[in-house]
Design an enzyme around this catalytic site. Structure first.
Site, PDB file in Angstrom:
ATOM      1  N   TRP A 322       0.091  -4.481  -2.665  1.00 36.41           N
ATOM      2  CA  TRP A 322       1.330  -5.000  -2.079  1.00 36.41           C
ATOM      3  C   TRP A 322       2.045  -3.926  -1.274  1.00 36.41           C
ATOM      4  CZ3 TRP A 322       6.467  -3.481  -3.021  1.00 36.41           C
ATOM      5  CH2 TRP A 322       7.442  -4.287  -2.442  1.00 36.41           C
ATOM      6  N   HIS A 323       1.952  -2.678  -1.717  1.00 35.40           N
ATOM      7  CA  HIS A 323       2.650  -1.604  -1.023  1.00 35.40           C
ATOM      8  C   HIS A 323       2.047  -1.310   0.345  1.00 35.40           C
ATOM      9  CE1 HIS A 323       4.643  -0.636  -4.871  1.00 35.40           C
ATOM     10  NE2 HIS A 323       5.527  -0.028  -4.114  1.00 35.40           N
ATOM     11  N   GLY A 324       0.777  -1.551   0.518  1.00 39.66           N
ATOM     12  CA  GLY A 324       0.190  -1.255   1.816  1.00 39.66           C
ATOM     13  C   GLY A 324      -1.248  -1.721   1.915  1.00 39.66           C
TER      14      GLY A 324
END
Length: 457
Positions: A322-324
């Site tokens: 989700w972060h990247g």
């Protein structure tokens, strides 16, 4: 526009506050439409082309929610969540999965030249939280204006915190400037905004000067000394904290100025004595989202140890993704999942862990993992790890004095949640806040504005 910019601090914010006060005072029925309009104007300042995407996202989810309430067909909620995740995947992950597909010989691949809409991960998760709770029978119906404001409220639309509907929606119908604690809320809001600005501008941004050259050298394939590697890693460790917690303080402060209380998102995370404790203190609203909407639905801790460990591992791996859109983010999440699972086994075995040792191990692990988070390739991360572990020259020139203010503030955990209504403390706090705000403005005028790190996620 950036919170740490003259355009926002001296232009948009004073105008928005003046309009909000006038409407709240003379036409309170228009307060929520005004806040929604201000939020869309703020979002559109970045790139007006993404305003239709945000508006379409809000309207589509609201219409599906309306249809669900009339028909009670759970498939509608499933469809809405799938659409939200598909839009997120298109903008954020299409090229990532295309690169993975390209590793398989013979498979055709294609890439899209799409800019990542700011805040898409955050407003997507807001949709998911509301729709999931609506299907569970926990969330009520809201009209379009209230739902739009829940999703697009400008202090939190770009980088959180992740706000549950039950935390904010009941506040929308209040007359904030008629509350008996209105002056105290405004004072706290100004102090939180100022403290967040100071964290970002005076502490976080200067640390980039020590982190960026090191990570750039690693990306270029250069060998790093131990001093370089540790300096870059520690600089980014504190930079990302002050950058993101500073944004959160500003978001909470701005929301208070408009009469809305947002949830806390940080609680001195670098004082954590275990990795579980760290995730209770770092990005707290994301942690509880992952717990309530991934970890527990995947099995949680109520269906046996093997399933608990799997759920923990899968939750953190997905949290990393989700972060990247990069394998480095997946590896970052996997590393946290593995060590959290080890922590479960350690506690199940009843093994002791002295607090000082627990703190040291937790801080070192988190710092090591930030290398994966910051680098863009495993080769660059390996170069930094080699330096940190002493597999290269020792080196010289470690700027330890540059970290002392950051360490002190990060460990003490300054907060503006004080009894500001009590004189003479209120007068001193007002003076100190004004001085700090002027210092921040001078720094902003002297240097180029840095964007927030979490804007890219």
């Amino acid at each position: 526009m950036l919170f740490n910019s003259f355009a926002f601090l001296l232009g948009f914010l004073p105008l928005a506050l003046a309009l909000h006060w006038l409407v709240e005072r003379f036409a309170p029925a228009w307060r929520l439409p005004l806040l929604a309009a201000l939020s869309f104007a703020f979002y559109g300042w970045w790139d007006w082309r993404f305003v239709p995407l945000l508006a379409f996202s809000i309207l589509l989810n609201w219409l599906i929610a309306e249809a669900f309430l009339k028909t009670k067909r759970g498939a509608l909620i499933t469809l809405a969540i799938a659409i939200n995740l598909a839009i997120l995947a298109l903008f954020k992950y299409f090229n990532f999965f295309a690169d993975l597909t390209a590793m398989i010989p013979g498979l055709p691949t294609a890439k899209l030249d799409l800019a990542l809409p700011l805040g898409i991960s955050f407003f997507t998760f807001h949709h998911v939280m509301y729709l999931t709770d609506l299907r569970r029978g926990e969330a009520p119906r809201y009209d379009l204006v209230r739902y739009a404001l829940y999703i697009a409220f400008f202090p939190q639309v770009l980088a959180g915190p992740l706000v549950r509907w039950r935390e904010i929606m009941h506040q929308l119908d209040e007359r904030p400037y008629l509350r008996p604690d209105a002056a105290e809320r405004i004072a706290r809001g100004i102090m939180l905004l100022t403290i967040g600005l100071a964290k970002k501008v005076l502490l976080g941004d200067p640390l980039a000067e020590y982190a960026n050259p090191v990570f750039a050298a690693a990306a270029a394939g250069e060998a790093l000394s131990m001093a370089q590697a540790w300096q870059g890693t520690l600089a980014f460790t504190f930079q990302i904290y002050f950058d993101f917690s500073g944004y959160t303080d500003m978001a909470l402060g701005l929301a208070l100025l408009f009469g809305i209380v947002l949830p806390q998102n940080f609680d001195v995370p670098y004082r954590a004595v275990s990795l579980q404790d760290f995730w209770r203190r770092w990005h707290m609203t994301l942690s509880r989202f992952l717990r309530d909407y991934l970890y527990i639905p995947l099995g949680g801790s109520r269906h046996g140890l093997p399933l608990q460990l799997w759920a923990l591992f899968a939750t953190m791996a997905l949290g990393g993704l989700w972060h990247g859109a990069g394998l480095n983010f997946v590896a970052w999440g996997v590393a946290h999942g593995v060590v959290l699972a080890i922590g479960v086994l350690w506690r199940r075995a009843g093994l002791p862990m002295p607090q000082l040792l627990g703190w040291a191990l937790t801080f070192l692990f988190v710092a090591f993992c930030w290398v994966l988070f910051r680098t863009t390739s495993f080769e660059a991360a390996l170069a930094i790890y080699k330096g940190m572990l002493g597999l290269g020259p020792v080196g010289t020139g470690f700027k330890w004095r540059a970290f002392l203010p950051a360490i002190a503030v990060a460990m003490i955990g300054p907060t503006a949640w004080v009894a500001v209504h009590k004189a003479p403390a209120a007068r001193w706090l007002a003076v100190l806040t004004a001085i700090l705000f002027v210092l921040v403005l001078l720094k902003i005028g002297d240097d180029a504005n840095y964007e927030f790190i979490y804007f890219q996620f």
